[in-house]
Design a protein around this motif. Structure first.
Motif, PDB file in Angstrom:
ATOM      1  N   GLU A 136       0.937  -1.127  -0.363  1.00 56.32           N
ATOM      2  CA  GLU A 136      -0.003  -0.422   0.218  1.00 56.32           C
ATOM      3  C   GLU A 136       1.052   1.504   0.114  1.00 56.32           C
ATOM      4  OE1 GLU A 136       1.033  -0.631   4.255  1.00 56.32           O
ATOM      5  OE2 GLU A 136       0.720  -2.045   2.513  1.00 56.32           O
ATOM      6  N   SER A 162      -0.202   1.843   8.493  1.00 56.62           N
ATOM      7  CA  SER A 162      -1.014   2.802   6.671  1.00 56.62           C
ATOM      8  C   SER A 162      -2.108   3.298   7.587  1.00 56.62           C
ATOM      9  CB  SER A 162      -0.397   2.028   5.818  1.00 56.62           C
ATOM     10  OG  SER A 162       0.935   2.103   5.068  1.00 56.62           O
ATOM     11  N   LEU A 163      -3.203   1.715   7.711  1.00 54.96           N
ATOM     12  CA  LEU A 163      -4.206   2.148   8.649  1.00 54.96           C
ATOM     13  C   LEU A 163      -4.421   3.161   9.241  1.00 54.96           C
ATOM     14  CD1 LEU A 163      -4.526  -1.809   9.112  1.00 54.96           C
ATOM     15  CD2 LEU A 163      -5.369  -0.586   6.967  1.00 54.96           C
ATOM     16  N   GLY A 165      -2.812   5.799   9.054  1.00 52.91           N
ATOM     17  CA  GLY A 165      -3.187   7.473   7.854  1.00 52.91           C
ATOM     18  C   GLY A 165      -1.585   7.930   8.439  1.00 52.91           C
ATOM     19  N   ASP A 169      -2.734   9.755   3.116  1.00 50.25           N
ATOM     20  CA  ASP A 169      -4.271   9.206   2.669  1.00 50.25           C
ATOM     21  C   ASP A 169      -4.656   8.356   1.635  1.00 50.25           C
ATOM     22  OD1 ASP A 169      -5.183  11.028   4.278  1.00 50.25           O
ATOM     23  OD2 ASP A 169      -5.955  12.229   2.467  1.00 50.25           O
ATOM     24  N   GLU A 170      -3.665   7.909   0.660  1.00 51.76           N
ATOM     25  CA  GLU A 170      -3.519   6.540  -0.597  1.00 51.76           C
ATOM     26  C   GLU A 170      -3.612   5.659   0.166  1.00 51.76           C
ATOM     27  OE1 GLU A 170      -1.352   7.684  -3.519  1.00 51.76           O
ATOM     28  OE2 GLU A 170      -1.982   9.863  -4.291  1.00 51.76           O
ATOM     29  N   GLU A 172      -3.604   4.811   3.465  1.00 51.41           N
ATOM     30  CA  GLU A 172      -4.716   4.576   4.762  1.00 51.41           C
ATOM     31  C   GLU A 172      -6.331   3.599   3.300  1.00 51.41           C
ATOM     32  OE1 GLU A 172      -7.412   6.421   8.118  1.00 51.41           O
ATOM     33  OE2 GLU A 172      -5.925   7.743   6.335  1.00 51.41           O
ATOM     34  N   GLU A 173      -6.044   4.923   2.514  1.00 51.74           N
ATOM     35  CA  GLU A 173      -7.280   3.867   1.203  1.00 51.74           C
ATOM     36  C   GLU A 173      -6.979   2.444   0.982  1.00 51.74           C
ATOM     37  OE1 GLU A 173     -10.081   4.885  -2.632  1.00 51.74           O
ATOM     38  OE2 GLU A 173      -8.826   6.493  -1.477  1.00 51.74           O
ATOM     39  N   LEU A 174      -5.799   2.702   0.137  1.00 48.67           N
ATOM     40  CA  LEU A 174      -5.069   1.191   0.156  1.00 48.67           C
ATOM     41  C   LEU A 174      -5.499   0.142   0.764  1.00 48.67           C
ATOM     42  CD1 LEU A 174      -4.789  -0.296  -2.681  1.00 48.67           C
ATOM     43  CD2 LEU A 174      -2.594  -0.161  -3.003  1.00 48.67           C
ATOM     44  N   TRP A 176      -6.422  -0.523   3.902  1.00 49.72           N
ATOM     45  CA  TRP A 176      -7.995  -0.532   4.457  1.00 49.72           C
ATOM     46  C   TRP A 176      -9.013  -1.477   3.341  1.00 49.72           C
ATOM     47  CZ3 TRP A 176      -9.413  -1.616   8.244  1.00 49.72           C
ATOM     48  CH2 TRP A 176      -9.140  -0.828   9.940  1.00 49.72           C
ATOM     49  N   ARG A 177      -8.495  -0.772   2.207  1.00 48.41           N
ATOM     50  CA  ARG A 177      -9.503  -1.725   0.876  1.00 48.41           C
ATOM     51  C   ARG A 177      -8.639  -3.402   1.021  1.00 48.41           C
ATOM     52  NH1 ARG A 177     -10.299   1.459  -5.147  1.00 48.41           N
ATOM     53  NH2 ARG A 177     -11.622  -0.640  -5.152  1.00 48.41           N
ATOM     54  N   ARG A 180     -10.172  -5.254   4.191  1.00 45.36           N
ATOM     55  CA  ARG A 180     -11.314  -5.528   3.601  1.00 45.36           C
ATOM     56  C   ARG A 180     -12.098  -6.547   2.571  1.00 45.36           C
ATOM     57  NH1 ARG A 180     -12.595   0.734   4.859  1.00 45.36           N
ATOM     58  NH2 ARG A 180     -12.970   0.634   7.134  1.00 45.36           N
TER      59      ARG A 180
END
Length: 187
Positions: A136, A162-163, A165, A169-170, A172-174, A176-177, A180
């Motif tokens: 990520e 990363s989770l 933040g 932001d990028e 963190e978002e990746l 979490w994706r 999940r």
């Protein structure tokens, strides 16, 4: 009592950017145990400019033994391989996470992941399990490429920072994706 297994830490002084002393490493192990970690892998970096020479390996193993003796958890040794081309000529079993057939291979933060991919392919060809560290955080790794890694049987390890933040932001978002959708195997 079961606890967390952390497969990626830099708690053993080895000349890299991790713990700078045995005392610092022991303190980090105490903090990890306090937070519920029962097994912790010390994974010193193997970088292009910091190979695992016989001298460095002896020093790292000696520091590891000192930290392990004072650690309130089970400490195991492994290495985190940087995408260095010279590693493509190595027997990667030298770098496995102790007690496993897994090799931790990092994605570069900047630039192409092509050498990471080549190292993972080499590890797999040698009968080892590639574990891709912090995909990520690689600027050229997106969801499709990360999912492609898992389709090849490689496992992904997302950084908890990363989770939270801490890497933007990028990331963190990746992160979490990947977590999940079940693509990430480890945090």
């Amino acid at each position: 009592v079961p606890g967390f297994v952390d497969i990626h830490s830099h708690v053993v002084p080895s000349g890299d950017d991790g713990a700078q002393s045995v005392e610092h490493g022991v303190a980090l192990c105490h903090e990890a145990a306090r937070r519920g970690t029962s097994v912790l892998y010390a994974t010193p970096h193997v970088w292009a400019h910091l190979p695992l020479t016989p001298q460095r390996e002896r020093a790292t193993r000696a520091a590891f033994a000192e930290v392990a003796a004072a650690a309130p958890l089970e400490l195991r040794l492994g290495y985190e391989l940087a995408p260095a081309r010279w590693l493509l000529r190595e027997d990667l079993s030298r770098y496995v996470l102790e007690g496993t057939d897994a090799v931790l291979i990092e994605v570069p933060f900047v630039g192409s992941p092509s050498v990471t991919i080549a190292l993972a392919e080499r590890a797999a060809a040698q009968g080892l399990q590639p574990v891709i560290a912090h995909p990520e955080r690689g600027e050229e790794v997106g969801l499709a490429l990360a999912e492609g890694f898992t389709e090849r049987g490689w496992q992904l390890q997302v950084n908890s920072t990363s989770l939270l933040g801490r890497h933007g932001d990028e990331a963190e978002e990746l992160g979490w994706r990947l977590l999940r959708n079940g693509t990430a195997a480890f945090v």
